[in-house]
Design a protein around this motif. Sequence first.
Motif, PDB file in Angstrom:
ATOM      1  N   TRP A   4     -64.142 -75.935  41.153  1.00 20.95           N
ATOM      2  CA  TRP A   4     -64.506 -76.881  42.227  1.00 20.95           C
ATOM      3  C   TRP A   4     -65.999 -77.191  42.187  1.00 20.95           C
ATOM      4  N   LEU A   5     -66.820 -76.143  41.969  1.00 17.08           N
ATOM      5  CA  LEU A   5     -68.258 -76.371  41.940  1.00 17.08           C
ATOM      6  C   LEU A   5     -68.687 -77.156  40.704  1.00 17.08           C
ATOM      7  N   LEU A   6     -67.993 -76.973  39.571  1.00 18.34           N
ATOM      8  CA  LEU A   6     -68.393 -77.644  38.338  1.00 18.34           C
ATOM      9  C   LEU A   6     -67.844 -79.058  38.228  1.00 18.34           C
ATOM     10  N   THR A   7     -66.616 -79.270  38.718  1.00 18.27           N
ATOM     11  CA  THR A   7     -65.968 -80.565  38.525  1.00 18.27           C
ATOM     12  C   THR A   7     -65.862 -81.396  39.793  1.00 18.27           C
ATOM     13  N   GLY A   8     -65.957 -80.758  40.946  1.00 15.71           N
ATOM     14  CA  GLY A   8     -65.778 -81.486  42.194  1.00 15.71           C
ATOM     15  C   GLY A   8     -64.328 -81.679  42.581  1.00 15.71           C
ATOM     16  N   TRP A   9     -63.395 -81.070  41.854  1.00 21.22           N
ATOM     17  CA  TRP A   9     -61.973 -81.164  42.187  1.00 21.22           C
ATOM     18  C   TRP A   9     -61.633 -80.116  43.248  1.00 21.22           C
ATOM     19  N   VAL A  10     -61.305 -80.587  44.431  1.00 21.98           N
ATOM     20  CA  VAL A  10     -60.934 -79.650  45.493  1.00 21.98           C
ATOM     21  C   VAL A  10     -59.630 -78.935  45.148  1.00 21.98           C
ATOM     22  N   LEU A  11     -58.743 -79.625  44.427  1.00 26.17           N
ATOM     23  CA  LEU A  11     -57.457 -79.033  44.074  1.00 26.17           C
ATOM     24  C   LEU A  11     -57.590 -77.844  43.128  1.00 26.17           C
ATOM     25  N   ALA A  12     -58.775 -77.665  42.534  1.00 28.87           N
ATOM     26  CA  ALA A  12     -58.954 -76.506  41.657  1.00 28.87           C
ATOM     27  C   ALA A  12     -58.793 -75.200  42.427  1.00 28.87           C
ATOM     28  N   LEU A  13     -59.072 -75.220  43.739  1.00 29.83           N
ATOM     29  CA  LEU A  13     -58.904 -74.023  44.558  1.00 29.83           C
ATOM     30  C   LEU A  13     -57.435 -73.614  44.674  1.00 29.83           C
ATOM     31  N   VAL A  14     -56.526 -74.572  44.475  1.00 25.09           N
ATOM     32  CA  VAL A  14     -55.091 -74.281  44.552  1.00 25.09           C
ATOM     33  C   VAL A  14     -54.474 -74.163  43.164  1.00 25.09           C
ATOM     34  N   ILE A  15     -54.894 -75.061  42.260  1.00 21.25           N
ATOM     35  CA  ILE A  15     -54.272 -75.098  40.935  1.00 21.25           C
ATOM     36  C   ILE A  15     -54.575 -73.827  40.148  1.00 21.25           C
ATOM     37  N   ALA A  16     -55.812 -73.350  40.210  1.00 19.97           N
ATOM     38  CA  ALA A  16     -56.193 -72.189  39.401  1.00 19.97           C
ATOM     39  C   ALA A  16     -55.421 -70.924  39.789  1.00 19.97           C
ATOM     40  N   PRO A  17     -55.352 -70.532  41.088  1.00 17.91           N
ATOM     41  CA  PRO A  17     -54.568 -69.331  41.412  1.00 17.91           C
ATOM     42  C   PRO A  17     -53.088 -69.470  41.056  1.00 17.91           C
ATOM     43  N   VAL A  18     -52.503 -70.655  41.314  1.00 18.52           N
ATOM     44  CA  VAL A  18     -51.090 -70.853  40.990  1.00 18.52           C
ATOM     45  C   VAL A  18     -50.862 -70.750  39.492  1.00 18.52           C
ATOM     46  N   ALA A  19     -51.774 -71.312  38.697  1.00 15.93           N
ATOM     47  CA  ALA A  19     -51.626 -71.258  37.241  1.00 15.93           C
ATOM     48  C   ALA A  19     -51.793 -69.836  36.718  1.00 15.93           C
ATOM     49  N   VAL A  20     -52.778 -69.095  37.248  1.00 17.47           N
ATOM     50  CA  VAL A  20     -53.034 -67.739  36.760  1.00 17.47           C
ATOM     51  C   VAL A  20     -51.869 -66.809  37.086  1.00 17.47           C
ATOM     52  N   VAL A  21     -51.257 -66.986  38.272  1.00 18.17           N
ATOM     53  CA  VAL A  21     -50.161 -66.109  38.680  1.00 18.17           C
ATOM     54  C   VAL A  21     -48.814 -66.606  38.154  1.00 18.17           C
ATOM     55  N   GLY A  22     -48.573 -67.927  38.214  1.00 16.11           N
ATOM     56  CA  GLY A  22     -47.247 -68.454  37.925  1.00 16.11           C
ATOM     57  C   GLY A  22     -46.936 -68.661  36.459  1.00 16.11           C
ATOM     58  N   LEU A  23     -47.904 -69.139  35.674  1.00 16.79           N
ATOM     59  CA  LEU A  23     -47.614 -69.444  34.278  1.00 16.79           C
ATOM     60  C   LEU A  23     -47.198 -68.216  33.464  1.00 16.79           C
ATOM     61  N   PRO A  24     -47.841 -67.039  33.622  1.00 13.43           N
ATOM     62  CA  PRO A  24     -47.333 -65.877  32.876  1.00 13.43           C
ATOM     63  C   PRO A  24     -45.892 -65.525  33.209  1.00 13.43           C
ATOM     64  N   VAL A  25     -45.486 -65.774  34.463  1.00 15.79           N
ATOM     65  CA  VAL A  25     -44.100 -65.476  34.846  1.00 15.79           C
ATOM     66  C   VAL A  25     -43.147 -66.480  34.207  1.00 15.79           C
ATOM     67  N   LEU A  26     -43.514 -67.767  34.246  1.00 13.60           N
ATOM     68  CA  LEU A  26     -42.631 -68.804  33.709  1.00 13.60           C
ATOM     69  C   LEU A  26     -42.525 -68.748  32.198  1.00 13.60           C
ATOM     70  N   LEU A  27     -43.599 -68.345  31.531  1.00 15.34           N
ATOM     71  CA  LEU A  27     -43.618 -68.344  30.068  1.00 15.34           C
ATOM     72  C   LEU A  27     -43.301 -66.982  29.456  1.00 15.34           C
ATOM     73  N   SER A  28     -43.051 -65.985  30.282  1.00 15.01           N
ATOM     74  CA  SER A  28     -42.732 -64.656  29.758  1.00 15.01           C
ATOM     75  C   SER A  28     -41.275 -64.589  29.321  1.00 15.01           C
TER      76      SER A  28
END
Length: 286
Positions: free
Chosen positions: A63-87
């Motif tokens: 968010w601080l580097l790109t100005g994307w507010v959605l990064a606060l939501v996308i990053a935690p969901v990606a870090v937690v969810g993608l390993p589960v979906l791709l495992s």
Amino acid sequence: MNALVPGLAGGLIAAGLLAIGVGLRPTAEPPRQPPQPRRRLLTLSPRTRVLVLAGLGLGLAGWLLTGWVLALVIAPVAVVGLPVLLSAPPALAQITRLEAMEEWTRSLSGVLTVGVGLEQALVATLRSAPAPISGEVTRLVARLRARWDTETALRAFADELDDSTGDLIAANLILGTRRRGAGLASVLEGLAESVAADVRARRQVEADRAKPRSTARWVTLISASVLVVLALSGTYVEPYRTPIGQVILVVLLTAYVATLIWMRRMANGQPPPRFLGPHPDAAALR
């Protein structure tokens, strides 16, 4: 017309009085339900907590580097969810349990060829029980030593295995306890061969499913890396900085995640239904 209005008014008054009388009539109070204990809606493991904190940190940095507010939501969901979906799906653990059942059945068949009884053979297999089903075998032996009826103990054993193959093994053992014949060892040996063939077939299916799963994993990693690089340095994603662009980005990412979930559900499959129902004596003794 003049007579219709008073008649209609009188009918409405009568209906209102009737409704008031019905409403004031005493009714029996429903029995009070005992207060239910409060359940925790969300319980996170230590590993998941670490991933959530790491995702929040990455989201804040994004968010601080790109100005994307959605990064606060996308990053935690990606870090937690993608390993589960791709495992790897839980089918691999099921295959491991099937392999353990096959090994235990073959061991039991070998013990029965010595000429001991079924109960003594079951107790003798405790030391060599494979790790995936060692807990179930241990409890089966404990029930037999506690003077449980053999059939009741075997039905409880099948309930703990909770698998159609476990039902098949338990059903053959129950028939062996009823007939007490000399052919149980050969029956179990043939059953072990059948389970081994099933294990080989399932491993082949999982090997075929692993190829598209690996492709999806690499495509996801490459797409995420390209998105991060473009968000930090490129002008290609400038339209996504606007509010409408953020909404479109959420829709696209949601569709991508929904595709991963759909693919994972297709790869999981449905286990064969069980056919050995619970025994009332086993439920009463628990």
